[in-house]
Design a protein around this motif. Structure first.
Motif, mmCIF file in Angstrom:
data_model
loop_
_atom_site.group_PDB
_atom_site.id
_atom_site.type_symbol
_atom_site.label_atom_id
_atom_site.label_comp_id
_atom_site.label_asym_id
_atom_site.label_seq_id
_atom_site.Cartn_x
_atom_site.Cartn_y
_atom_site.Cartn_z
ATOM 1 N N SER A 729 -46.801 39.134 -11.963
ATOM 2 C CA SER A 729 -46.032 38.682 -10.920
ATOM 3 C C SER A 729 -46.987 37.363 -10.365
ATOM 4 C CB SER A 729 -45.995 39.456 -9.604
ATOM 5 O OG SER A 729 -45.673 38.873 -8.514
ATOM 6 N N PRO A 730 -46.221 36.439 -10.029
ATOM 7 C CA PRO A 730 -46.852 34.954 -9.336
ATOM 8 C C PRO A 730 -48.021 35.472 -8.266
ATOM 9 C CG PRO A 730 -44.447 34.648 -9.635
ATOM 10 C CD PRO A 730 -44.845 36.191 -9.871
ATOM 11 N N ASP A 731 -47.627 36.756 -7.532
ATOM 12 C CA ASP A 731 -48.577 37.047 -6.336
ATOM 13 C C ASP A 731 -49.920 37.764 -6.958
ATOM 14 O OD1 ASP A 731 -46.883 36.116 -4.745
ATOM 15 O OD2 ASP A 731 -45.475 38.064 -4.605
ATOM 16 N N ALA A 732 -49.874 37.969 -8.301
ATOM 17 C CA ALA A 732 -51.073 38.562 -8.800
ATOM 18 C C ALA A 732 -52.271 37.936 -8.731
ATOM 19 C CB ALA A 732 -50.809 39.194 -10.188
ATOM 20 N N ASP A 733 -53.438 38.646 -8.603
ATOM 21 C CA ASP A 733 -54.790 37.933 -8.597
ATOM 22 C C ASP A 733 -54.887 36.865 -9.776
ATOM 23 O OD1 ASP A 733 -55.180 38.979 -6.275
ATOM 24 O OD2 ASP A 733 -56.453 40.735 -7.101
ATOM 25 N N ASN A 734 -54.360 37.256 -10.714
ATOM 26 C CA ASN A 734 -54.791 36.412 -12.153
ATOM 27 C C ASN A 734 -53.564 35.638 -12.456
ATOM 28 O OD1 ASN A 734 -53.336 38.549 -13.027
ATOM 29 N ND2 ASN A 734 -54.568 38.809 -14.835
ATOM 30 N N ALA A 735 -52.720 35.523 -11.554
ATOM 31 C CA ALA A 735 -51.244 34.847 -11.832
ATOM 32 C C ALA A 735 -51.293 33.380 -12.534
ATOM 33 C CB ALA A 735 -50.660 34.690 -10.582
ATOM 34 N N TRP A 736 -52.369 32.709 -12.249
ATOM 35 C CA TRP A 736 -52.575 31.305 -12.630
ATOM 36 C C TRP A 736 -53.656 31.251 -13.802
ATOM 37 C CZ3 TRP A 736 -48.370 29.252 -11.521
ATOM 38 C CH2 TRP A 736 -47.667 29.613 -10.308
ATOM 39 N N GLU A 737 -54.190 32.217 -14.203
ATOM 40 C CA GLU A 737 -55.209 32.323 -15.197
ATOM 41 C C GLU A 737 -54.439 32.158 -16.780
ATOM 42 O OE1 GLU A 737 -56.885 36.250 -15.812
ATOM 43 O OE2 GLU A 737 -56.825 36.018 -17.971
ATOM 44 N N LYS A 738 -55.007 31.035 -17.272
ATOM 45 C CA LYS A 738 -54.760 30.329 -18.476
ATOM 46 C C LYS A 738 -54.753 31.287 -19.831
ATOM 47 C CE LYS A 738 -53.059 26.301 -16.755
ATOM 48 N NZ LYS A 738 -51.592 25.910 -16.724
ATOM 49 N N VAL A 739 -53.733 31.374 -20.692
ATOM 50 C CA VAL A 739 -53.746 32.053 -21.823
ATOM 51 C C VAL A 739 -53.688 31.217 -22.887
ATOM 52 C CG1 VAL A 739 -53.146 34.091 -23.090
ATOM 53 C CG2 VAL A 739 -53.144 34.364 -20.718
ATOM 54 N N GLU A 740 -54.550 31.136 -24.165
ATOM 55 C CA GLU A 740 -53.973 30.433 -25.368
ATOM 56 C C GLU A 740 -52.932 31.182 -26.064
ATOM 57 O OE1 GLU A 740 -55.213 27.706 -26.869
ATOM 58 O OE2 GLU A 740 -56.099 26.909 -24.891
ATOM 59 N N LEU A 741 -51.913 30.429 -26.452
ATOM 60 C CA LEU A 741 -50.886 31.241 -27.201
ATOM 61 C C LEU A 741 -50.558 30.208 -28.337
ATOM 62 C CD1 LEU A 741 -48.295 31.476 -24.248
ATOM 63 C CD2 LEU A 741 -49.918 33.056 -25.153
ATOM 64 N N PRO A 742 -50.054 31.003 -29.449
ATOM 65 C CA PRO A 742 -49.602 30.175 -30.660
ATOM 66 C C PRO A 742 -48.517 29.339 -30.386
ATOM 67 C CG PRO A 742 -48.950 32.757 -30.864
ATOM 68 C CD PRO A 742 -49.817 32.524 -29.677
ATOM 69 N N LEU A 743 -48.287 28.118 -31.139
ATOM 70 C CA LEU A 743 -47.361 27.387 -30.650
ATOM 71 C C LEU A 743 -46.207 27.903 -30.838
ATOM 72 C CD1 LEU A 743 -48.460 24.269 -32.811
ATOM 73 C CD2 LEU A 743 -48.884 24.677 -30.205
ATOM 74 N N PRO A 744 -45.210 27.529 -29.755
ATOM 75 C CA PRO A 744 -43.832 28.002 -29.776
ATOM 76 C C PRO A 744 -42.980 27.736 -30.574
ATOM 77 C CG PRO A 744 -43.882 26.441 -28.058
ATOM 78 C CD PRO A 744 -45.213 26.707 -28.791
ATOM 79 N N THR A 745 -41.870 28.459 -30.959
ATOM 80 C CA THR A 745 -40.926 28.020 -32.067
ATOM 81 C C THR A 745 -39.527 28.394 -31.347
ATOM 82 O OG1 THR A 745 -40.355 30.164 -32.900
ATOM 83 C CG2 THR A 745 -42.101 28.690 -34.074
ATOM 84 N N PRO A 746 -38.370 27.479 -31.544
ATOM 85 C CA PRO A 746 -37.265 27.684 -31.246
ATOM 86 C C PRO A 746 -36.766 29.151 -31.195
ATOM 87 C CG PRO A 746 -37.096 25.796 -32.367
ATOM 88 C CD PRO A 746 -38.262 26.760 -32.638
ATOM 89 N N GLU A 747 -37.146 30.030 -32.168
ATOM 90 C CA GLU A 747 -36.754 31.595 -32.354
ATOM 91 C C GLU A 747 -37.153 32.109 -31.304
ATOM 92 O OE1 GLU A 747 -34.794 33.555 -34.161
ATOM 93 O OE2 GLU A 747 -34.013 31.693 -35.078
ATOM 94 N N ASN A 748 -38.360 31.722 -30.503
ATOM 95 C CA ASN A 748 -38.927 32.542 -29.351
ATOM 96 C C ASN A 748 -38.086 32.622 -27.983
ATOM 97 O OD1 ASN A 748 -42.085 31.039 -29.957
ATOM 98 N ND2 ASN A 748 -41.332 32.980 -30.661
ATOM 99 N N LEU A 749 -37.080 31.390 -28.061
ATOM 100 C CA LEU A 749 -36.160 31.470 -27.053
ATOM 101 C C LEU A 749 -35.145 32.644 -26.991
ATOM 102 C CD1 LEU A 749 -35.124 27.791 -27.027
ATOM 103 C CD2 LEU A 749 -36.544 28.831 -25.125
ATOM 104 N N LEU A 750 -34.743 32.942 -28.462
ATOM 105 C CA LEU A 750 -33.975 34.081 -28.434
ATOM 106 C C LEU A 750 -34.626 35.166 -28.629
ATOM 107 C CD1 LEU A 750 -31.866 32.463 -31.624
ATOM 108 C CD2 LEU A 750 -31.322 32.344 -29.288
#
Length: 781
Positions: A729-750
């Protein structure tokens, strides 16, 4: 070339029987199999089930018995249906949880005296409710509405126009469908408008006072005012002759033929607003005299009474006489400058017409000429004015006129353009532009913002950006450059930076995103479809017109013409529905007759609506999404004394409406109950899902360095699932903690369920393909 794509709620079953295949229910190994208990599929074919959005029934119909070999097309459809079902369950669960949370927050926030927050919660609940009307009947919401109406009325009575405008803006959003609070909002916004133009410091003081009430520790905005942005500059060169000529032209040319009485009645209102805004006395000393102010108000009241008398017809001579009378009474009493009276009366008169009839004042002509001469370059952002905290799709929310400043509405980035200077320095969708070169932009119109942000190539503009998750303003120095508009995009970038237009190459389904209609658009579409045909068998195409604001009519006509080889495309009609012009399809350059699905939403306007509506009427395309915006009017510009560069001013007035082949008028008037393009299959999407979709799509479209293999996201985003994390949730203590993710692909949208409309388009096309494959198999000896 008329194609009946699939049976829909718009097309009658009788008309469909001779054109659409009615197939048995279960398809496997190239043959048909009737499954017990599937009564619906015995009367409806696969295409029809998909067209009606009955995807669970479709899955049952196409699912083969255990151990049976499945055709490739059926296997692909089954996989897509299973994904849609899972995503739909998650979307429904998320939507219901958000609805409950929002609705339960309303009484708590009202009890705490947090009316604005409670209104935000009510608006959110209303926008995602299965039955929106029930939200407006909820006791807590009814209590909120009454308290808000009282608070807004008290604020208005106390001349706190900022507070009143914010509250009426929220009420207007809550009742957007029937627009019941639009007159209140327009009235209060008029006071804000005149303050912004004639007494900007007063408006800033009201804004600071409101911010202080919300947060006692808030620091007043000390951004220095823009000395060049003043009413004398804006109104330079304006005189009474422009008022007279503009009203005469509007009365004679506007499509509604409303005559002078309504125009003059509108012209009187801004003058009454000036008289009722005490702070303007510092700018115009004549307003400080109570007796003179009362005398001028009384004279305006007498004229208004005459205008309200339906038995009295107002000829041109009498109308001009009333203008002279108002000008003389002004000089006899409060002595407002002639430029002010002429400007205010003209704007008020045109405000009685429609949102697209307006003036090009002398200052506008100067900017128009410089921009068309190529003297300006940009930073590559699409901007709007959005009420802070409003739903993502409510662009210009709460404003009678999208280019007029209102309380709480800020210049907001819709999206930076791929490869633009803005995106290179890190500007993102949703960023709010607070300052430009150190100047406060809080009360700027869109026109003013464009003037300040654009400039000569190679020069730098400094933007102060407010971004969610950051307490302080972020500053960006952006070097202006030439912006090449990329109007046609595909599914994914190719390694060389181009576009791959296959969304499902195995199924032979292509995908085109058209962002706006410019001269190059049809050639780019020709190239894209040529590439698809050269690299595989094109069994279907998705044309995505969502968030497309329109553009050139000629481009829209050319694109429709590519899909039709004869018959009507579009008409323009006058107020009496007399046809003034017509466009018909020609055979030359027509594409093959492949299935076509068009995606639209609330952001699809103008040329987008022409393309979707014309192809829908001609049964060449199946339309999926949400009702479009409803902008289908033609404006003529009357330049005086002659067209640019000699023009001193101009009047843009609506003279015709666009009419589609079946007789539909696209345009939404103030009292319209039907407008725009209704989809054949409606798939509504929450504002939050749309915002996530746009944000992830932006990340996908970024052209990255070849060495890049990851990107950052905070823990609130649904795509943190890509790295095995759980969104918080945006209200969580770690809401704005950054996470490294693999590059997104259009299939991720689906896969993440962020684009149910696109998923539905794939299901419709795949169902058609399975039906066609089955028909071929059945025809074999």
């Amino acid at each position: 070339m008329e194609r009946f794509a699939v049976l829909s709620k718009r097309h009658s079953p009788a008309a469909a029987l001779g054109l659409a295949l009615t197939l048995s229910s279960t398809v496997f190994a190239g043959t048909a199999h009737a499954a017990d208990g599937h009564a619906a599929s015995e009367t409806l074919g696969l295409e029809q089930l998909a067209a009606q959005g009955r995807f669970d029934d479709l899955l049952m119909a196409v699912q083969p018995p255990p151990g049976t070999e499945v055709s490739p097309s059926a296997s692909s459809l089954i996989a897509s249906l299973n994904r849609y079902r899972q995503n739909d369950q998650e979307r429904t669960s998320r939507r219901r949880a958000a609805y409950r949370e929002a609705l339960e927050s309303v009484p708590v926030q009202v009890a705490a005296g947090e009316l604005e927050d409670a209104l935000k919660s009510a608006i959110e609940a209303h926008s995602i409710a299965d039955e929106p009307a029930e939200v407006l009947e909820n006791p807590a919401v009814l209590d909120l509405i009454e308290k808000t109406k009282l608070a807004a009325a008290q604020a208005e009575a106390g001349k706190d126009w900022v507070e009143a405008a914010v509250l009426f803006s929220r009420l207007n959003l809550l009742f957007e469908d029937d627009r019941r609070y639009r007159p209140d909002l327009k009235r209060v916004n008029e006071h804000l408008r005149v303050l912004a133009l004639y007494s900007p410091q007063t408006l800033r003081d009201l804004q600071d006072a409101r911010a202080k009430r919300d947060d006692p520790l808030a620091v007043p905005d000390r951004t220095p005012p823009d000395e060049d942005d003043n009413w004398q500059s804006r109104l330079s060169g304006i005189d009474a002759s422009m008022l007279r000529d503009s009203l005469k032209t509007a009365a004679e040319s506007h499509i509604d033929h409303q005559g002078y009485a309504r125009l003059l009645s509108g012209a009187v209102q801004p003058l009454l607003t000036l008289l009722a805004t005490p702070a303007l006395a510092e700018t115009f000393p004549g307003l400080a005299d109570d007796n003179k102010r009362a005398a001028f108000r009384e004279s305006l009241g007498l004229i208004q009474a005459e205008l309200d008398d339906p038995s009295r017809k107002l000829s041109t001579i009498r109308a001009m006489s009333r203008i002279d009378q108002i000008l003389a009474n002004n000089q006899r009493t409060v002595k407002l400058p002639e430029s002010v009276v002429a400007y205010e009366m003209t704007e008020g008169a045109l405000g009685t017409l429609d949102d697209f009839s307006s003036m090009y004042w002398p200052e506008d002509i100067d900017f128009l000429m410089r921009s068309t001469q190529g003297a300006f370059f940009g930073i590559g952002v699409q901007i709007t004015r959005r009420l802070e905290g409003a739903p993502q799709l409510q662009d210009n929310a709460g404003s009678q006129d999208g280019d007029q400043p209102i309380a709480g509405a800020r210049i907001t980035v819709i999206s930076p353009l791929v490869g633009s200077p803005a995106i290179k320095v890190g500007i993102k969708a949703g960023d709010v532009i607070y300052t430009v070169n150190g100047k406060d932009a809080s009360n700027w119109s869109l026109t003013k913002a464009v003037r300040e942000i654009t400039g000569p190539q190679g020069t730098t503009v400094k933007l102060g950006i407010k971004r969610v998750g950051h307490k302080d303003l972020l500053e960006f120095d952006v070097t202006r450059g030439r912006i090449e508009i990329e109007s046609v995009k595909g599914w994914a970038h190719t390694p060389d930076g181009g576009w791959d237009h296959w969304i499902d190459p195995d199924a032979g389904i292509g995908y085109l995103r058209l962002t706006q209609f410019i001269p190059q658009s049809v050639d780019k579409i020709d190239t894209a479809i040529g590439q698809l045909k050269d690299s595989g068998e094109l069994n279907g195409l998705i044309l995505d017109l969502r968030h497309n604001p329109g553009g050139l009519l000629t481009s829209a006509i050319q694109i429709v013409n590519r899909f039709l080889d004869h018959g009507p495309i579009l008409y323009t009609v006058d107020g009496d529905r007399n046809v003034k012009s017509a466009w018909n399809a020609r055979r030359r350059g027509t594409y093959p007759d492949f299935p076509l699905v068009i995606l639209i939403n609330q952001g699809s306007a103008s040329a987008s609506e022409i393309v979707a509506g014309a192809l829908q009427d001609r049964r060449r395309a199946f339309v999926i999404g949400e009702r479009s915006y409803g902008k289908g009017s033609v404006q003529d510009v009357h330049w005086k004394p002659s067209p640019p560069p000699r023009a001193k001013y101009g009047l843009k007035v609506t003279t015709q409406y666009y009419q589609l082949p079946n007789g539909r008028i696209i345009h939404r008037k103030n009292d319209s109950t039907v407008w725009g393009i209704d989809p054949d299959l409606e798939i509504d999407v929450t504002d939050q899902t749309v915002a996530w979709n746009l944000e992830l799509r932006q990340e996908i479209d970024v052209l990255r360095d070849n060495q890049a293999d990851s990107f950052e996201a905070n823990r609130t985003k649904p795509w943190v699932k890509l790295a095995g994390h759980t969104p918080v949730s945006p209200d969580a203590d770690n809401a704005w903690e950054k996470v490294e993710l693999p590059l997104p692909t259009p299939e991720n949208l689906l896969d993440l369920g962020l684009d149910p409309q696109l998923e539905a388009a794939l299901l419709v096309l795949k169902a058609q393909q399975v039906a066609a494959d089955t028909a071929v198999a059945k025809a074999k000896p």
